[in-house]
Design a protein around this motif. Structure first.
Motif, PDB file in Angstrom:
ATOM      1  N   VAL A  32      40.304  27.801  23.315  1.00  0.00           N
ATOM      2  CA  VAL A  32      39.343  28.069  24.384  1.00  0.00           C
ATOM      3  C   VAL A  32      38.377  29.125  23.859  1.00  0.00           C
ATOM      4  O   VAL A  32      38.766  30.269  23.622  1.00  0.00           O
ATOM      5  CB  VAL A  32      40.031  28.550  25.677  1.00  0.00           C
ATOM      6  CG1 VAL A  32      38.975  28.807  26.758  1.00  0.00           C
ATOM      7  CG2 VAL A  32      41.037  27.522  26.169  1.00  0.00           C
ATOM      8  N   ASN A  35      34.761  30.867  28.671  1.00  0.00           N
ATOM      9  CA  ASN A  35      35.171  30.511  30.027  1.00  0.00           C
ATOM     10  C   ASN A  35      34.403  31.341  31.034  1.00  0.00           C
ATOM     11  O   ASN A  35      33.826  32.375  30.701  1.00  0.00           O
ATOM     12  CB  ASN A  35      36.678  30.718  30.223  1.00  0.00           C
ATOM     13  CG  ASN A  35      37.067  32.179  30.341  1.00  0.00           C
ATOM     14  OD1 ASN A  35      37.116  32.903  29.339  1.00  0.00           O
ATOM     15  ND2 ASN A  35      37.318  32.634  31.560  1.00  0.00           N
ATOM     16  N   SER A  39      38.585  30.184  35.741  1.00  0.00           N
ATOM     17  CA  SER A  39      39.114  29.128  34.887  1.00  0.00           C
ATOM     18  C   SER A  39      40.562  29.415  34.508  1.00  0.00           C
ATOM     19  O   SER A  39      40.896  30.547  34.142  1.00  0.00           O
ATOM     20  CB  SER A  39      38.268  29.020  33.612  1.00  0.00           C
ATOM     21  OG  SER A  39      38.870  28.151  32.680  1.00  0.00           O
ATOM     22  N   THR A  42      41.444  30.649  29.528  1.00  0.00           N
ATOM     23  CA  THR A  42      40.576  31.789  29.263  1.00  0.00           C
ATOM     24  C   THR A  42      40.332  31.943  27.764  1.00  0.00           C
ATOM     25  O   THR A  42      41.119  31.488  26.928  1.00  0.00           O
ATOM     26  CB  THR A  42      41.193  33.078  29.817  1.00  0.00           C
ATOM     27  OG1 THR A  42      42.500  33.256  29.268  1.00  0.00           O
ATOM     28  CG2 THR A  42      41.299  33.014  31.334  1.00  0.00           C
ATOM     29  N   GLN A 108      35.502  26.039  31.355  1.00  0.00           N
ATOM     30  CA  GLN A 108      35.900  26.515  30.033  1.00  0.00           C
ATOM     31  C   GLN A 108      35.349  25.588  28.972  1.00  0.00           C
ATOM     32  O   GLN A 108      35.061  24.411  29.233  1.00  0.00           O
ATOM     33  CB  GLN A 108      37.426  26.606  29.914  1.00  0.00           C
ATOM     34  CG  GLN A 108      38.164  25.276  29.958  1.00  0.00           C
ATOM     35  CD  GLN A 108      39.673  25.464  30.049  1.00  0.00           C
ATOM     36  OE1 GLN A 108      40.205  25.784  31.108  1.00  0.00           O
ATOM     37  NE2 GLN A 108      40.360  25.255  28.926  1.00  0.00           N
TER      38      GLN A 108
END
Length: 346
Positions: A32, A35, A39, A42, A108
């Motif tokens: 990820v 974001n 969300s 993260t 995200q």
């Protein structure tokens, strides 16, 4: 398909990826890289799936993650070579062209790719080693539409720990080996150990300092906790790496050890400095530090008693209280300089 439950910090993640690649196994990874508020996934969350079907980490869970894992299994099974994919997902049912399948709000951006042993093992091993040995090595991991690259260079606290850079139609993701969430626990007793366990789960790089070797050698410390034996707490300033990034919590077995440790580290410009104890104990500590010639502004900047006001009697409860305060007061930005800028004090 088996699973390693829960989130993985960067050290555990890249070590697991490197081990699988070294064993000749392709690995599907998802990071990820951005974001918004709300969300479930993260920035910094990560997941991997190897060719044996073993899953590690999480990027938010739910149907989004289940579908991602299923797609990953298919991609690993077919063996198709595909470039890294950057995908924005919106957690709403309606009004978006990028639905994630979740409706919890926020969005995200996931970066996914398959790491191949012959192509990527050496680079991932170099980066994993730099993450594990932060006092001696530093490196940047770069992923773009061409693949994975590792640049070994000096990393400072001013360097963002991770960032997605988009320029027109191009993009690249950079992650540094230096964990900028750093917690130094001075005193490895029951409360220090409980705090270390919690901090590791949250993602901190944790160093514990104590003069009692037997305490540090106990077999119930988390593997990720670095333990350092001191001859005297006056050595703390010289032994703590990346001090400008460090949150320092002092909780030794005796007030005179607290004072020695605080006198050592207060002049070293840590990001945040606090001490555990009663209000009466903190008053005594502050007076002694001033008597030792520590500037009043620096003494007053030491947080104490630390911990949010809640029922906290056991080591685990005390750890939750302290960590709650640290998370509440943690600077949102990366890099040195926190709630008190020690460098402005003469």
């Amino acid at each position: 398909m088996s699973s390693d439950d829960g989130a993985m910090n960067a050290e555990a993640f890249w070590k697991a990826a490197a081990q699988r690649l070294d064993a000749g196994m392709p690995v599907f990874i998802v990071l990820v890289v951005a974001n918004t508020r709300g969300s479930p996934g993260t920035r910094g969350a990560r997941l991997l799936l190897d060719s044996n079907g073993v899953v590690g980490g999480t990027v938010g869970g739910g149907i989004m993650e289940a579908e991602l894992i299923e797609q990953a299994r298919h991609r690993l099974a077919t063996g198709h070579a595909t470039p890294p994919v950057l995908r924005r997902l919106v957690h709403r049912k309606k009004g978006t062209d990028h639905p994630s399948g979740l409706i919890c709000a926020g969005e995200q951006t996931n970066l996914s790719l398959i790491l191949q042993p012959d192509r990527d093992a050496a680079a991932i091993r170099r980066f994993s080693d730099a993450v594990e040995n932060q006092a001696h090595r530093s490196a940047r991991l770069v992923i773009d539409d061409r693949g994975v690259h590792v640049i070994e260079d000096a990393i400072s606290g001013a360097t963002p720990d991770m960032q997605l850079i988009e320029d027109g139609d191009g993009w690249r993701y950079e992650e540094t080996s230096l964990n900028q969430q750093r917690l130094a626990i001075v005193g490895g007793g029951h409360c220090g150990k409980a705090l270390a366990r919690l901090a590791v789960e949250i993602g901190y790089w944790v160093d514990v300092f104590d003069t009692r070797v037997a305490v540090l050698q106990a077999d119930d410390w988390p593997e990720a906790v670095r333990r350092h034996a001191l001859n005297d707490y006056a050595e703390l300033r010289a032994r703590l790496a990346h001090t400008s990034l460090a949150t320092v919590v002092v909780m030794t077995a005796a007030v005179y050890h607290d004072i020695t440790a605080l006198a050592s580290i207060a002049l070293a410009d840590p990001r945040w400095l606090g001490v555990m104890g009663s209000a009466a104990k903190i008053r005594k500590i502050r007076k002694e530090l001033r008597d030792r010639g520590i500037a009043a502004a620096r003494v007053n900047a030491i947080h104490g008693p630390i911990g949010l006001c809640m029922k906290s009697d056991t080591p685990a409860e005390i750890a939750v209280s302290i960590m709650s305060q640290l998370l509440t007061e943690r600077p949102e930005c990366s890099g040195p300089g926190g709630l008190f800028d020690y460098k402005t004090v003469s």
